[in-house]
Design a protein around this motif. Structure first.
Motif, PDB file in Angstrom:
ATOM      1  N   UNK A 558       1.156   3.807  -2.381  1.00 43.90           N
ATOM      2  CA  UNK A 558       1.127   2.429  -1.895  1.00 43.90           C
ATOM      3  C   UNK A 558       2.219   2.175  -0.877  1.00 43.90           C
ATOM      4  N   UNK A 559       3.383   2.735  -1.123  1.00 42.59           N
ATOM      5  CA  UNK A 559       4.473   2.527  -0.171  1.00 42.59           C
ATOM      6  C   UNK A 559       4.134   3.147   1.169  1.00 42.59           C
ATOM      7  N   UNK A 560       3.592   4.364   1.117  1.00 41.13           N
ATOM      8  CA  UNK A 560       3.251   5.041   2.379  1.00 41.13           C
ATOM      9  C   UNK A 560       2.150   4.283   3.107  1.00 41.13           C
ATOM     10  N   UNK A 561       1.147   3.827   2.370  1.00 39.43           N
ATOM     11  CA  UNK A 561       0.061   3.074   3.002  1.00 39.43           C
ATOM     12  C   UNK A 561       0.608   1.806   3.649  1.00 39.43           C
ATOM     13  N   UNK A 562       1.536   1.169   2.945  1.00 42.99           N
ATOM     14  CA  UNK A 562       2.094  -0.079   3.465  1.00 42.99           C
ATOM     15  C   UNK A 562       2.911   0.174   4.739  1.00 42.99           C
ATOM     16  N   UNK A 563       3.694   1.241   4.704  1.00 42.88           N
ATOM     17  CA  UNK A 563       4.503   1.559   5.890  1.00 42.88           C
ATOM     18  C   UNK A 563       3.593   1.923   7.059  1.00 42.88           C
ATOM     19  N   UNK A 564       2.575   2.732   6.771  1.00 43.25           N
ATOM     20  CA  UNK A 564       1.647   3.143   7.841  1.00 43.25           C
ATOM     21  C   UNK A 564       0.993   1.921   8.465  1.00 43.25           C
ATOM     22  N   UNK A 589      10.913   3.968   4.114  1.00 39.98           N
ATOM     23  CA  UNK A 589      10.316   5.300   4.234  1.00 39.98           C
ATOM     24  C   UNK A 589      11.119   6.321   3.425  1.00 39.98           C
ATOM     25  N   UNK A 590      12.435   6.211   3.501  1.00 36.20           N
ATOM     26  CA  UNK A 590      13.290   7.141   2.759  1.00 36.20           C
ATOM     27  C   UNK A 590      13.125   6.915   1.250  1.00 36.20           C
ATOM     28  N   UNK A 591      12.977   5.673   0.857  1.00 31.39           N
ATOM     29  CA  UNK A 591      12.746   5.396  -0.569  1.00 31.39           C
ATOM     30  C   UNK A 591      11.393   5.950  -1.031  1.00 31.39           C
ATOM     31  N   UNK A 592      10.403   5.855  -0.168  1.00 32.91           N
ATOM     32  CA  UNK A 592       9.089   6.416  -0.511  1.00 32.91           C
ATOM     33  C   UNK A 592       9.195   7.932  -0.669  1.00 32.91           C
ATOM     34  N   UNK A 593       9.954   8.560   0.219  1.00 29.41           N
ATOM     35  CA  UNK A 593      10.134  10.015   0.143  1.00 29.41           C
ATOM     36  C   UNK A 593      10.862  10.391  -1.143  1.00 29.41           C
ATOM     37  N   UNK A 594      11.837   9.590  -1.510  1.00 25.40           N
ATOM     38  CA  UNK A 594      12.570   9.849  -2.743  1.00 25.40           C
ATOM     39  C   UNK A 594      11.606   9.761  -3.944  1.00 25.40           C
ATOM     40  N   UNK A 595      10.780   8.741  -3.938  1.00 24.01           N
ATOM     41  CA  UNK A 595       9.826   8.602  -5.047  1.00 24.01           C
ATOM     42  C   UNK A 595       8.850   9.777  -5.077  1.00 24.01           C
ATOM     43  N   UNK A 596       8.499  10.247  -3.906  1.00 24.80           N
ATOM     44  CA  UNK A 596       7.621  11.421  -3.832  1.00 24.80           C
ATOM     45  C   UNK A 596       8.320  12.646  -4.432  1.00 24.80           C
ATOM     46  N   UNK A 597       9.574  12.828  -4.072  1.00 27.50           N
ATOM     47  CA  UNK A 597      10.325  13.982  -4.581  1.00 27.50           C
ATOM     48  C   UNK A 597      10.481  13.881  -6.098  1.00 27.50           C
ATOM     49  N   UNK A 598      10.681  12.685  -6.592  1.00 31.72           N
ATOM     50  CA  UNK A 598      10.795  12.494  -8.042  1.00 31.72           C
ATOM     51  C   UNK A 598       9.458  12.772  -8.726  1.00 31.72           C
ATOM     52  N   UNK A 599       8.395  12.357  -8.072  1.00 30.81           N
ATOM     53  CA  UNK A 599       7.064  12.645  -8.620  1.00 30.81           C
ATOM     54  C   UNK A 599       6.839  14.156  -8.716  1.00 30.81           C
ATOM     55  N   UNK A 600       7.251  14.889  -7.688  1.00 32.55           N
ATOM     56  CA  UNK A 600       7.108  16.348  -7.719  1.00 32.55           C
ATOM     57  C   UNK A 600       7.863  16.929  -8.916  1.00 32.55           C
ATOM     58  N   UNK A 601       9.038  16.402  -9.176  1.00 29.24           N
ATOM     59  CA  UNK A 601       9.815  16.899 -10.309  1.00 29.24           C
ATOM     60  C   UNK A 601       9.137  16.537 -11.626  1.00 29.24           C
ATOM     61  N   UNK A 602       8.629  15.324 -11.698  1.00 26.02           N
ATOM     62  CA  UNK A 602       7.928  14.896 -12.910  1.00 26.02           C
ATOM     63  C   UNK A 602       6.720  15.800 -13.148  1.00 26.02           C
ATOM     64  N   UNK A 603       5.998  16.108 -12.077  1.00 20.62           N
ATOM     65  CA  UNK A 603       4.809  16.958 -12.215  1.00 20.62           C
ATOM     66  C   UNK A 603       5.180  18.372 -12.661  1.00 20.62           C
TER      67      UNK A 603
END
Lengths: 733, 733
Positions: A558-564, A589-603
């Motif tokens: 959602x964050x990425x879609x909103x930024x785009x 954008x940096x916060x979205x990237x951070x959330x993405x990186x955290x998601x990768x770790x969670x996965x």
């Protein structure tokens, strides 16, 4: 007002027998019945008593990943006193010691595994990094010294040079007879490598490149081995031939030679200076290098991705200068991968030390005024350390996956442009997470160990000083996260491009309605129905892995879609307006990237759970994964609420559920850090041994003995109380 | 696939001319038109151009507070090379240097202002601390060395001793002929001073106290001056006489004497050891001290709050042992106050350095590909530094208020138990905020300055290493916040006790309804009406000081009320259950205390605004205050949403409003740090001078000249583009 108390018989004032809090606070009516600052343990059943301990050995092997044997062998080098860090050395002594240690590593052949068998390696890039990551346990300075030599300098020759280069230079690099520099960064340009200003201008008349530093800003800066030990360097410079600048290329450049006096001196045309003291990593001799029309043979160009013929004609297998540049830099991704892994190792050490101390150390009495509470039984102490433990587990599993990907690409098993780009994005996402984790873990551990944490002998401060720069070098963390964010935007753009126009319009319109008109999205409506049930049921729902995944994924998407969407006008705007628009969304954008990186770790954490065979161990690990997921959701709870992803009712259960998870994990905390595999011998921190427990045993024994022989003085407070009970009046003022 | 580019004539592939992002990312359709990582400035009108600069001089005077002259005089000592820290000294050299510097401070009489005129002081406790706080600018080791001598050791004699004690010991303490220790903390007990185990047992037969360390845990630990320089010590021990322990009292104890060899040695009965290397503060010789039945005269008891007659009879003006203990400790609150102030000073230095660099340094091109963007123009850079700047302003104003309160109490103008308790609570709230701020500011500044931030010559790493332990000593920050939380609970209890029973029941019932049934509180309903208006109007509402105050106050009050309600069952529970219940709310209580401390800072900031005369300056400062308030609300946004204090609609405006405030403050950032009053001479950081701007000037000049004389090579990318424009075909693969 002076009250004289004839000792051993006068009673005390009733008003003054309220319990005072031990930390300097005085509680008063109507809350005086509260227990004091000292607070009590979680229910005291330990897993040892119930026999429900987790399988530490099996878990340890999973944590150590595919190359667990190599990893442990490297870690065990820390048991050798000659390979340990000595905190009290001067910078000069430390630099010398690390050089000697590096020679030992070279002699053992331990740092060469990534190199091809032809030059004495094993062609094992993944196994090499697994071991290399653990060198930080010995001394981060040693890791970086080795990283400069074999991870950067040597790798540049390996990946950017040709076979002749390998034959000529790799042997001296591998055996450390030629210590070298990786001279990329300049004073004027750190993260923006493409803009460096050192030039390498081809001179057809002599078939030489002229390496030159035209301005102060172009001096090479923070270069390891530059101050003292470097004999050669891979120098990055703008390649100019026939009046055209073909962008950044790498050159092999001898920089020091032995002179008649038997000492090493800069060769003519090279100058340098010593960076001196840094915040840490004092065993690495960083410095500046600059060049005054230094000439090197044409063939010293590391020419895999760009070459110059004797007549000055430039050629490259990659016609786009931009793509060529990123391809060249991409071959050096292992630096980022290995720093990320080293940060994970150090995070484990920090938590192992803090947990060892926190489960021994007692401070303030709780329910029982004669028995002090173990630090780890305080809720706040759990809040400080256990989420970091969960992050460290998540980072470990994510790092193991990253290392697998790295090995696939660099072993050639899955080596394509796409695989390389994915690997680079994963590394760019991982390194900020793990290096900031290391700083957070070291600092929280330091503070959680109080004054003891500040003593150099307990390692935490020294490690933090060394790891500090890991968040900056090999790509500044914020710059890396922005890179990840741009990749996410690109991928989103590709996805959107696939959708037919009408679909895209509907998508955007639906989002707009959701965002601005407060229409209830389907997911939220369904949740409200569930939320009429008990809080426990809501919490149970949050514990479901699918709920966590959905929430974490949803936020990134959602964050990425909103930024785009917000950036769309940039396509038709002036450069100034477009740049301003992008800048207005940079933080998001940096916060979205951070959330993405955290998601990768969670996965990665979630993917590791099924590999745990023992059901009890898997259960505890799942609880730890839940703690990771829930603390991520808690951190971004406002976003989930504002965007209708979680109801206010459910949001209130998140924190109390985190508290429950902390209590459940408390009994396993020693086992969970034991699985990291760092013994007191690896940690070398006094407080991570049993000194604290031993001091307490001595104290208990002493006071027991004093009581037994009747030598313990009566407490004035107790005296007052007993006098009151016996009905004696308060003495006159 | 190899594409040979015959330089200077071959065109490039159309597909490969997309702009590549400079940080390694490759953007792709449909977002390829985005500007690259390099992002652009906020609108470029500087306050210098518009003549709208703030009044730096007037603001600086307000920031420096009531004792601005003393503060600046102390700060200016940092301009004297002999009083500066040298980063490269060994521990031994650093300790010696700091001792010599301390002697200079003593000779200047600058550190004696708090002492009474009879012994050479000025009876000026507030002015003394204002100057003392600035010593951290010289070298935090010097501040702590001075703090041990005159703030702790000397203050203990002053506040706990009698006139005879003052006459005998203060002269040697003030002129540093008797360097001393403040021997309170023990290995076994840090924050829990009441539980120390050193004993002072009165022996009537000789009229002596026997000071003894019965167990290892009772050794005095981390004691400044213990390792090397201490000649005497104030030792805290359990006073035992006639078989009764009267709790912790302080004793003046000689610990070292000159022997025949001309060297200082421990006196018989005293032993000690050197703590060696610490994380920082390496100029302070911390160590352990322990005692083996050391005898001191009865009259060495500092007997203001408790005395023993020759026959062993104990007496005290305070009959409650608990209150006596806290009264004695309370006299030493100045340590906490001055550390808090030192942390504010260092936070200012950190931001002054980072802002100087961030407003000079450029990295990555933005809208104009020939001109790089100033770091401070990136939104993310503003996000990293400006909220810290707002926190530092808030902390400064709160510290000024705290110092006024301190002076009122210790000058005797407003000295009552209540005033002292309030002062202690304020100090307990301030010190965690300011010391954590210092670490946050130093770390973010360090990272924001990249590799340069890691160089010792730029001060940030050294200061951070020194300040690290400020969050632990003089009261661990978490323990202090818990103390504040308990005070808030107590005050809440008192308030509730005043309300009639029916009122209290109604209050609780109303809250319960609000919390569990999602009934809309009045405040929220009113807000929803407002929210139908534009977002701008909502944001405007959030900017109103009264709205911020209401939100910040409401959070503290509601959290405390909720915790108090949750803890009610503890009154009738068993000690174990009560302790468990309290522990289950420990984290929440500490968070409530943190919010309270932040509210105090916000209020101090707000109260300072009317003192600013120049309207433009007041406007900018109000914007900075808004940034502080809004970032606090943003941090706890989930709480405000869950508890119906802010609508989802309004919550969404918070972040975008913060972004607007950042843009508004950007042009004033240099002036806002200039008002701190730290010149490059005070900061002594290379990057806080104009070296970076000078390098850029040199670079611009060089490239301009290269272009002028036609010596600049053409860029391969531009070559491709111009070849494309001239219609040349792509060369064959």
């Amino acid at each position: 007002m002076s009250t004289t108390i004839p000792t051993s018989q006068s009673p005390a004032s009733r008003a003054e027998t309220l319990p005072a809090s031990p930390d300097g606070g005085v509680t008063a009516a109507p809350l005086e019945q509260l227990p004091s600052a000292a607070t009590p343990p979680s229910p005291g059943v330990t897993p040892v008593e119930t026999g429900e301990r987790i399988d530490v050995a099996a878990l340890g092997k999973i944590l150590d990943g595919r190359w667990w044997q190599l990893r442990r062998a490297a870690r065990d080098l820390a048991l050798d006193p000659d390979l340990q860090k000595i905190e009290s050395l001067t910078m000069e002594e430390h630099r010398e010691r690390v050089l000697v240690q590096s020679r030992r590593l070279a002699a053992m052949g331990l740092v060469h595994r990534a190199y091809p068998p032809e030059v004495g390696g094993k062609g094992d890039p993944g196994g090499n990094l697994a071991g290399f990551e653990e060198l930080a346990v010995l001394d981060p300075s040693l890791q970086i010294k080795a990283g400069v030599q074999w991870g950067l300098f040597g790798s540049a020759v390996l990946h950017l040079g040709n076979e002749e280069h390998h034959r000529r230079w790799l042997p001296g690099i591998l055996d450390l007879s030629v210590p070298g520099c990786f001279a990329m960064t300049e004073i004027g340009h750190g993260s923006d490598v493409a803009s460096i200003a050192t030039t390498a201008t081809y001179d057809e008349s002599t078939a030489e490149f002229v390496i030159h530093t035209p301005i102060t800003a172009a001096r090479k800066e923070y270069i390891g081995n530059a101050a003292l030990h470097g004999v050669a360097a891979v120098v990055f410079a703008q390649l100019v031939t026939k009046g055209v600048n073909h962008g950044v290329h790498a050159f092999y450049v001898p920089i020091r030679e032995e002179r008649a006096d038997g000492e090493m001196h800069f060769v003519d045309g090279v100058e340098g200076s010593d960076d001196g003291l840094k915040g840490g990593l004092r065993g690495v001799d960083n410095g500046q290098l600059w060049f005054d029309h230094l000439r090197v043979p044409r063939t010293n160009l590391l020419n895999r991705y760009g070459d110059v013929a004797p007549d000055g004609t430039y050629s490259s297998p990659i016609s786009s200068p931009g793509r060529r540049f990123f391809t060249m830099l991409g071959t050096l991704v292992q630096g980022r991968v290995s720093l990320s892994g080293a940060a994970v190792s150090v995070s484990k050490m920090a938590l192992a030390i803090a947990v060892a101390y926190g489960t021994q150390r007692r401070q303030f009495t709780g329910a029982d005024e004669h028995s002090e509470v173990v630090l780890m039984d305080y809720q706040q102490h759990q809040r400080r350390l256990l989420p970091l433990l969960a992050r460290t587990y998540a980072a470990t599993f994510a790092q193991n996956e990253l290392l697998d990907r790295f090995d696939e690409v660099f072993s050639g098993r899955h080596d394509s442009d796409e695989h390389r780009q994915d690997l680079e994005t994963l590394a760019a996402a991982a390194k900020p997470m793990t290096t900031w984790l290391a700083l957070d873990a070291l600092q929280e551990a330091r503070e959680a160990c109080g004054g003891a944490g500040y003593m150099a002998e307990n390692r935490l401060v020294g490690l933090r000083q060394d790891m500090d720069v890991y968040v900056t070098f090999e790509g500044d963390n914020n710059v890396l996260l922005q890179l990840v964010g741009k990749r996410l935007l690109t991928d989103y753009g590709r996805e959107m491009a696939k959708v037919d126009i009408a679909g895209a319009v509907r998508y955007v319109a639906a989002r707009a309605a959701d965002m601005t008109l407060h229409r209830t999205p389907l997911r939220r409506a369904a949740q409200s129905v569930l939320d009429t049930g008990s809080r426990a049921r809501s919490a149970g729902h949050l514990r479901a892995a699918e709920t966590q995944r959905e929430l974490l994924e949803d936020r990134v998407e959602s964050m990425i879609a909103e930024i785009a969407t917000a950036l769309r006008p940039a396509r038709h705007a002036s450069p100034v307006e477009a740049a301003a628009l992008f800048n207005a969304h940079q933080h998001e954008l940096i916060e979205a990237a951070r959330s993405h990186a955290e998601l990768l770790q969670w996965e990665a954490f979630t993917a590791a759970l099924p590999t745990v065979r023992d059901p009890r161990t898997r259960e505890v690990l799942t609880t730890l994964r839940d703690l990771y997921g829930l603390t991520l959701i808690e951190k971004n709870l406002a976003w989930y609420l504002m965007n209708g992803r979680i109801s206010g009712q459910r949001a209130k259960t998140v924190t109390s559920y985190v508290d429950r998870l902390l209590m459940r994990l408390r009994p396993h905390v020693n086992d969970l850090v034991a699985a990291f595999g760092y013994s007191p011998g690896h940690l070398r921190a006094t407080i991570a041994t049993d000194v604290e427990a031993e001091r307490q045993r001595e104290a208990r024994e002493y006071f027991r003995h004093q009581r037994a022989v009747g030598r313990e003085p009566i407490n004035e407070k107790e005296l007052h109380a007993s006098q009151q009970r016996s009905g004696l009046a308060e003495p006159g003022a």
